[in-house]
Design a protein around this motif. Structure first.
Motif, PDB file in Angstrom:
ATOM      1  N   ARG A 242    -108.427  34.319-109.021  1.00 28.15           N
ATOM      2  CA  ARG A 242    -107.139  33.885-108.473  1.00 28.15           C
ATOM      3  C   ARG A 242    -106.951  34.402-107.052  1.00 28.15           C
ATOM      4  O   ARG A 242    -106.422  33.690-106.184  1.00 28.15           O
ATOM      5  CB  ARG A 242    -106.008  34.378-109.383  1.00 28.15           C
TER       6      ARG A 242
ATOM      7  N   MET B  60    -107.947  30.847-113.858  1.00 29.96           N
ATOM      8  CA  MET B  60    -107.864  29.581-113.132  1.00 29.96           C
ATOM      9  C   MET B  60    -107.071  28.570-113.953  1.00 29.96           C
ATOM     10  O   MET B  60    -106.974  28.677-115.178  1.00 29.96           O
ATOM     11  CB  MET B  60    -109.258  28.986-112.907  1.00 29.96           C
TER      12      MET B  60
ATOM     13  N   GLN C  18    -105.720  36.730-113.125  1.00 25.15           N
ATOM     14  CA  GLN C  18    -106.798  36.192-112.320  1.00 25.15           C
ATOM     15  C   GLN C  18    -107.375  34.883-112.874  1.00 25.15           C
ATOM     16  O   GLN C  18    -108.373  34.386-112.386  1.00 25.15           O
ATOM     17  CB  GLN C  18    -107.926  37.232-112.192  1.00 25.15           C
TER      18      GLN C  18
END
Length: 556
Positions: free
Chosen positions: A439, A488, A486
Motif C-alpha cells: 500500500r 491491495m 498494506q
C-alpha cells in the motif's frame, strides 16, 4: 467493485484497434470476460476475436465483434469467465522444473518427516549419483536452528546429498558433499557467504548464500536432456495455473540456448522475458549483440540483467542496517561492496540492459537505490525501467526514492503470507512498517510488478492475488489479515499480475490486457473473480490457457 459499463468499454476497445475487417481465425462468444483498458479500469466483455496471427481484432459485445470478424470460427464459452493471461514478473523456470523432477521438500512439516522423505526418495532412485532437492524450511519445522549434516547422514550416507532451502539462499549437505567440496571446520567464510558452525566452530552442513558455491563447483553438470525435461515440466505446470508470460530471474548461456531452440520450434507455451544472471562470462557472451527484444514471434526476450544485493530473511542473509532482532550479532550479508555493485550496474546499463536487482533487507535496498540514483542520470538510462526485485524490507525514508528515482518495485505477495511466521521475529515491529509494504508503494504512485519467485513459492498466480487482497494464508490466518493496512484492492492485484507486470517488461503495448492489436493471451477459469469472496480466490481453477490465439492447456 464498480465496473465500467460495457458500451463505454466498447468504444475504447473497438476504436483502439480500427484495423479493418481482417480475417479472424476465432471468435470467443458468450464469455463472462474481464480486462483492463488503457486507463487501467476493469471492463467487461462478452466476445473476443483474434486473427490467424494470434492478434486481437476486437473485444466487446457479441454483435459488434462478429461484425469485425465476419468469417471467423465461433467458440461458445457458455458464460465461463475469461481473463487476460496472467504474468509472473519474477520466477525461476528451470528451478521450477528442477523441483518437479527432483526431491520436493516444500510440504515437509518436521525434520523427521523430511528425513524420511529423503531416505524414501534415495531408495526409490538408486540410479542417481547425487540426491538433490529443494524446499526445506527450518522455521516450519520449529527447530530453532538449521539441520545438520549428521542428521542428513542418518537418511542417506552412501551418496552425496545436496538440498536447497525453500528460498534458494542456503543449502544443506551431508558429510559426503562436505568432503567432496573440501569443506572443513577451518574453511573460511567466502565473501558474501557463511558456513554455519556450531558453538565449537564445527561446520554443521548448512551453507548460506555465496558459501553454496563451494558445493556448486563440484556438482555434476546437468545434461541438455535434463535441461529439456526441466523446461518441459515447468512449461506444463505454468500453463496449468494460467501463466502466459514469465520473467525468468537469472538465466545461463545454456538456458538461453534452450529458450531460443524452443521458440524456433514453437515449443514455448509461455512468453519468456529473461534476465541474464549477473555481469560475468555469461553476460559477456550473451550481450555481444545487445538486448534481444522480440525473438520467435515475441515468445522470447532477453533484455534484462539480474543482480543480487543480499540474501534472504529466513536464512538471515538479508542485509540489515541494524542487527537482526533475534540475532544481535548479525546484520546479514551484502554480497558486494558499493564499488563492485556500482561497476556491475554500470556495465549492464551501458550495454543497454534493464537492471533488476534482488534486494530484501533495508541495507540491501539502500545500497541499490544509492547506486541507481547515481548511475541512472550519469548513463541517461531513465527509460530502462530498472527494478528492485522483492523490495521486502525498506526504510520509510527509502520507499519514496523508488518513485523519485524511477525504480519499479517487483514484489511477491505470497512472500508476506509465507514469512509472517518469522518476519517480525527477525526484524522487530518498528522495521515492519516498511516491510511487504504494498500500500505504501501504491499510494505514492509506484507500479508494482507482481510475481511469485517460484519455486520459492507456488507458481499459481491466484495464490498471489489472494495474498495481496486478504494478507492471509490459505487457512484464513490471521483473521484480520497480517498488517492489513498494506493490502491491495482486487483491481490493484489484478493489475499487478497483468498490465503492470507487462509494463515492467516493456511489453504493455502487446501484453497485459485484452485490447485490439494485442496478443490473444487469455485464460478461462471456473468462477467469477470479481464476484466471488476474496477469501476463496486461491481456490480458482484454470480450465483453459491460450497464448497468441493457440490453446496450450485444457483441464482434463
Amino acid at each position: 467493485m464498480r465496473l465500467k459499463p460495457l458500451q463505454s468499454a466498447l468504444s475504447i476497445l473497438i476504436a483502439a484497434g480500427a484495423m479493418g475487417a481482417a480475417h479472424a481465425d476465432t471468435v470467443i462468444d458468450n464469455a463472462n470476460g474481464y480486462t483492463l483498458n488503457a486507463r487501467g479500469d476493469v471492463v467487461q466483455f462478452a466476445s473476443l476475436a483474434f486473427d490467424d496471427k494470434g492478434r486481437i481484432i476486437a473485444v466487446g459485445a457479441a454483435k459488434e465483434v462478429a461484425a469485425r470478424a465476419p468469417n471467423a470460427k465461433h467458440v461458445d464459452l457458455q458464460g465461463r469467465t475469461v481473463l487476460p493471461g496472467l504474468i509472473d514478473a519474477h520466477g525461476h523456470v528451470f528451478g521450477l522444473g528442477a523441483m518437479l523432477t527432483q526431491l520436493d521438500l516444500s510440504t515437509s512439516t518436521s525434520l523427521d518427516g523430511a528425513l524420511k522423505a529423503i531416505g524414501d526418495y534415495a531408495r526409490a532412485n538408486p540410479q542417481q549419483a547425487w540426491v538433490r532437492g529443494r524446499g526445506w524450511n527450518q522455521e516450519i519445522w520449529k527447530l530453532g536452528r538449521f539441520p545438520t549434516a549428521r542428521e542428513l547422514d542418518g537418511a542417506v550416507a552412501d551418496r552425496p546429498v545436496w538440498l536447497e532451502r525453500v528460498d534458494g539462499h542456503a543449502g544443506w549437505a551431508n558429510s559426503r558433499v562436505l568432503a567432496l567440496a573440501g569443506i572443513t571446520d577451518k574453511t573460511p567464510d567466502p565473501a558474501g557467504g557463511k558456513i554455519v558452525r556450531d558453538a565449537n566452530g564445527v561446520a554443521t552442513g548448512v551453507l548460506v548464500d555465496a558459501a553454496q558455491q563451494l558445493v556448486t563447483k563440484v556438482l555434476p553438470h546437468e545434461t541438455e536432456q535434463e535441461g529439456r525435461m526441466m523446461l518441459d515440466r515447468a512449461l506444463e505446470n505454468m500453463a496449468s495455473v494460467g501463466l502466459t508470460s514469465v520473467h525468468d530471474a537469472g538465466i545461463t548461456v545454456g538456458e538461453d540456448k534452450l529458450y531460443r531452440d524452443y521458440a524456433d520450434h514453437d515449443k514455448l507455451t509461455a512468453r519468456i522475458y529473461a534476465m541474464i544472471g549477473g555481469t560475468g562470462p555469461d553476460f559477456d557472451q550473451l550481450a555481444k549483440n545487445g538486448p534481444l527484444l522480440n525473438y520467435g514471434h515475441d515468445m522470447y526476450a532477453l533484455r534484462a540483467v539480474k543482480l543480487y544485493a543480499d540474501g534472504a530473511l529466513g536464512s538471515r542473509g538479508a542485509a540489515l542496517l541494524a542487527p537482526y532482532s533475534d540475532d544481535p550479532h548479525s546484520h546479514g550479508l551484502l554480497f558486494h561492496t558499493n564499488k563492485e555493485i556500482d561497476a556491475m550496474i554500470t556495465k549492464a546499463i551501458r550495454k543497454g540492459y534493464q537492471v533488476n536487482v534482488h534486494a530484501i533487507g533495508d541495507a540491501g535496498n539502500k545500497q541499490i537505490l544509492d547506486t541507481f540514483a547515481k548511475e541512472i542520470p550519469a548513463n541517461k538510462a531513465g527509460d530502462k525501467r530498472h527494478r528492485i526485485e522483492h523490495a521486502q524490507v525498506v526504510t520509510l525514508n527509502d520507499i519514496p526514492r523508488f518513485k523519485s528515482i524511477g525504480i519499479i518495485p517487483s514484489m511477491q505477495p505470497t512472500h508476506a503470507t509465507s514469512d509472517k511466521n518469522m518476519a517480525e521475529t527477525r526484524i522487530g515491529a518498528d522495521r515492519m512498517k516498511g516491510a511487504y509494504a504494498w500500500r505504501s508503494f501504491l499510494a505514492q504512485g509506484s507500479r508494482i510488478a507482481c510475481g511469485s519467485d517460484f519455486p520459492v513459492e507456488a507458481p499459481n498466480p491466484f495464490f498471489g492475488i489472494h495474498a495481496a487482497v486478504t494478507r492471509q494464508d490459505k487457512d484464513g490466518a490471521p483473521i484480520a489479515g497480517w498488517y492489513p493496512e498494506q493490502e491491495m484492492s482486487l483491481k490493484e492485484a489484478f493489475r499487478c499480475f497483468t498490465l503492470d507486470a507487462a509494463y515492467a517488461g516493456h511489453q504493455e503495448k502487446t501484453l497485459g490486457s485484452l485490447e485490439a492489436g494485442k496478443y490473444a493471451d487469455f485464460i478461462v477459469i471456473d468462477r467469477d473473480l470479481f464476484k466471488m469472496s476474496p477469501y476463496d480466490i486461491y481456490k480458482t481453477t484454470v480450465l483453459e490457457t491460450w497464448v497468441g490465439g493457440r490453446q496450450v492447456y485444457q483441464k482434463k
